[in-house]
Scaffold this motif. Structure first.
Motif, PDB file in Angstrom:
ATOM      1  N   LEU A 136      45.079  40.411  48.570  1.00 17.81           N
ATOM      2  CA  LEU A 136      45.054  41.770  48.009  1.00 17.81           C
ATOM      3  C   LEU A 136      46.071  42.679  48.671  1.00 17.81           C
ATOM      4  O   LEU A 136      45.979  43.902  48.554  1.00 17.81           O
ATOM      5  CB  LEU A 136      43.641  42.352  48.173  1.00 17.81           C
ATOM      6  CG  LEU A 136      42.495  41.497  47.609  1.00 17.81           C
ATOM      7  CD1 LEU A 136      41.151  42.160  47.899  1.00 17.81           C
ATOM      8  CD2 LEU A 136      42.662  41.286  46.106  1.00 17.81           C
ATOM      9  N   LEU A 160      47.073  39.877  40.228  1.00 15.58           N
ATOM     10  CA  LEU A 160      46.248  39.222  41.245  1.00 15.58           C
ATOM     11  C   LEU A 160      46.720  37.790  41.486  1.00 15.58           C
ATOM     12  O   LEU A 160      46.748  37.318  42.623  1.00 15.58           O
ATOM     13  CB  LEU A 160      44.779  39.229  40.808  1.00 15.58           C
ATOM     14  CG  LEU A 160      43.767  38.618  41.777  1.00 15.58           C
ATOM     15  CD1 LEU A 160      43.795  39.340  43.120  1.00 15.58           C
ATOM     16  CD2 LEU A 160      42.363  38.659  41.173  1.00 15.58           C
ATOM     17  N   LEU A 162      41.056  35.976  48.401  1.00 15.34           N
ATOM     18  CA  LEU A 162      42.036  36.631  47.547  1.00 15.34           C
ATOM     19  C   LEU A 162      43.076  37.377  48.365  1.00 15.34           C
ATOM     20  O   LEU A 162      42.761  38.044  49.353  1.00 15.34           O
ATOM     21  CB  LEU A 162      41.335  37.603  46.596  1.00 15.34           C
ATOM     22  CG  LEU A 162      40.265  36.997  45.679  1.00 15.34           C
ATOM     23  CD1 LEU A 162      39.614  38.087  44.830  1.00 15.34           C
ATOM     24  CD2 LEU A 162      40.859  35.912  44.795  1.00 15.34           C
ATOM     25  N   ASP A 182      44.705  42.526  37.872  1.00 19.63           N
ATOM     26  CA  ASP A 182      45.579  43.087  38.904  1.00 19.63           C
ATOM     27  C   ASP A 182      44.796  43.217  40.207  1.00 19.63           C
ATOM     28  O   ASP A 182      43.550  43.208  40.212  1.00 19.63           O
ATOM     29  CB  ASP A 182      46.094  44.471  38.484  1.00 19.63           C
ATOM     30  CG  ASP A 182      47.105  44.397  37.346  1.00 19.63           C
ATOM     31  OD1 ASP A 182      47.808  43.369  37.250  1.00 19.63           O
ATOM     32  OD2 ASP A 182      47.178  45.347  36.562  1.00 19.63           O
ATOM     33  N   VAL A 183      45.520  43.378  41.296  1.00 24.63           N
ATOM     34  CA  VAL A 183      44.878  43.580  42.595  1.00 24.63           C
ATOM     35  C   VAL A 183      43.972  44.808  42.547  1.00 24.63           C
ATOM     36  O   VAL A 183      42.888  44.824  43.133  1.00 24.63           O
ATOM     37  CB  VAL A 183      45.948  43.728  43.698  1.00 24.63           C
ATOM     38  CG1 VAL A 183      45.319  44.175  45.006  1.00 24.63           C
ATOM     39  CG2 VAL A 183      46.699  42.405  43.886  1.00 24.63           C
TER      40      VAL A 183
END
Length: 356
Positions: A254, A260, A252, A218-219
């Motif tokens: 976020l 994610l 990434l 996950d973020v």
């Protein structure tokens, strides 16, 4: 009675053995350790029990004859029942099961469950081949065996058989394969060919997280301040923190809480689907059809070593249980460090001798 065997009336021997007590009621070397009662009936896998009554009941079931209705139950019908019970699982997993079920239907579909024997199943599993005529991968054989074993559990539940003949069958070990290590340029080319999933390729190829671990991230598992990735659900069951290179961290997204990496529809990524729809075309595009996703983990290890990481550093990042496990795979990557050790030792001695 030798071996702690029990007996029925009329002198019939029952294969329930007391593993803790031997002849003359003397304690065996296993006394007090593990399950005490073992059931051994010819034609069936052995099974151990902690309670004697459970062992006796299991032994009784093994000697029972299948029901008349159960004798007519086919493996094909049992496979369909097994798959129906898993229809609510992930689409990728169900698809893999259905693919494996095709092999089971082709070989066993019309056969009555009561006529399936463990030796036949073992020989069949060992001889499975791909459409191209190559030995089937160990992972695929295991999935096929899972479906057949599940179908036979259905037959067992319906009274067609008294024990699962596939219960003791093993899919066999996969052939040893030399790991592939990508260079930075090759990793860059693979990421560019990954249809919008370049950050995921870079993350896999520089941190060494497994594909399954990556799909569950996950973020919130990304610690930007410490440049760390928190793997909470690792293969070993233990969590770990993995360093993320700053350049990869910057790639990434976020901004949105939740998974994610997501599918085009915004859901959590199905990693099996991603492997076939994204990774496989990308490896073909760069001319490396033999590349596996797991080779990105090997690549990350090689890049870590090239960056000066120690064996313990690589072990911690990859989540290996011991440094020995890390060395079993990557010992050759550390050979270049010996030259550096020799050079540093030479400078140390030079300073000491020169100062004398």
């Amino acid at each position: 009675m030798p071996g702690g065997m029990l007996s029925l009336s009329e002198g019939a021997t029952v294969a329930v053995q007391d593993l803790w007590m031997g002849a003359g009621r003397r304690r065996t070397a296993r006394y007090g350790r593990g399950k005490r009662w073992r059931v051994s009936v010819p034609g069936h896998p052995t099974k151990a029990f902690a309670v004697k009554a459970d062992a006796v009941e299991w032994e009784r079931r093994l000697w029972q004859e299948p029901t008349a209705t159960g004798e007519r139950l086919t493996i094909g019908a049992c496979v369909d029942t097994y798959l129906a019970g898993r229809a609510n699982l992930s689409a990728g997993y169900v698809s893999a099961l259905r693919g494996a079920a095709l092999h089971v239907h082709a070989r066993w579909g019309a056969m009555q469950a009561a006529k399936v024997h463990a030796s036949d199943v073992q020989a069949w599993i060992a001889g499975l081949m791909t459409q191209e005529g190559r030995p089937m991968a160990q992972r695929t054989r295991a999935r096929v065996l899972q479906v057949l074993r599940g179908a036979l559990e259905v037959a067992l539940d319906k009274g067609a058989i008294v024990a699962n003949p596939a219960g003791c069958v093993k899919p066999g070990r996969g052939a040893q394969r030399t790991p592939l290590f990508l260079g930075i340029e090759e990793l860059r080319d693979l990421a560019s060919a990954a249809s919008g999933y370049a950050p995921m390729i870079w993350l896999l190829g520089t941190t060494g997280v497994r594909l399954g671990e990556c799909g569950r991230l996950d973020v919130a598992d990304v610690n930007v301040g410490r440049a760390r990735l928190v793997v909470r659900r690792a293969k070993s069951g233990r969590g770990r923190e993995v360093p993320i290179p700053a350049a990869v961290l910057a790639m990434l997204d976020l901004t949105t809480p939740g998974p994610l990496f997501r599918s085009p529809g915004g859901r959590r990524l199905d990693t099996d689907n991603w492997r076939s729809r994204v990774f496989h075309p990308a490896r073909e595009a760069i001319g490396k059809p033999e590349l596996r996703v797991h080779d990105l983990r090997h690549t990350a290890a090689s890049l870590m070593v090239a960056s000066g990481a120690t064996v313990k550093d690589v072990q911690a990042a990859l989540g290996h249980a011991s440094a020995a496990m890390t060395l079993n795979v990557y010992a050759h990557l550390f050979d270049g460090h010996l030259d550096e050790v020799g050079e540093r030792m030479g400078r140390l001695l030079g300073d000491a001798l020169g100062g004398g």
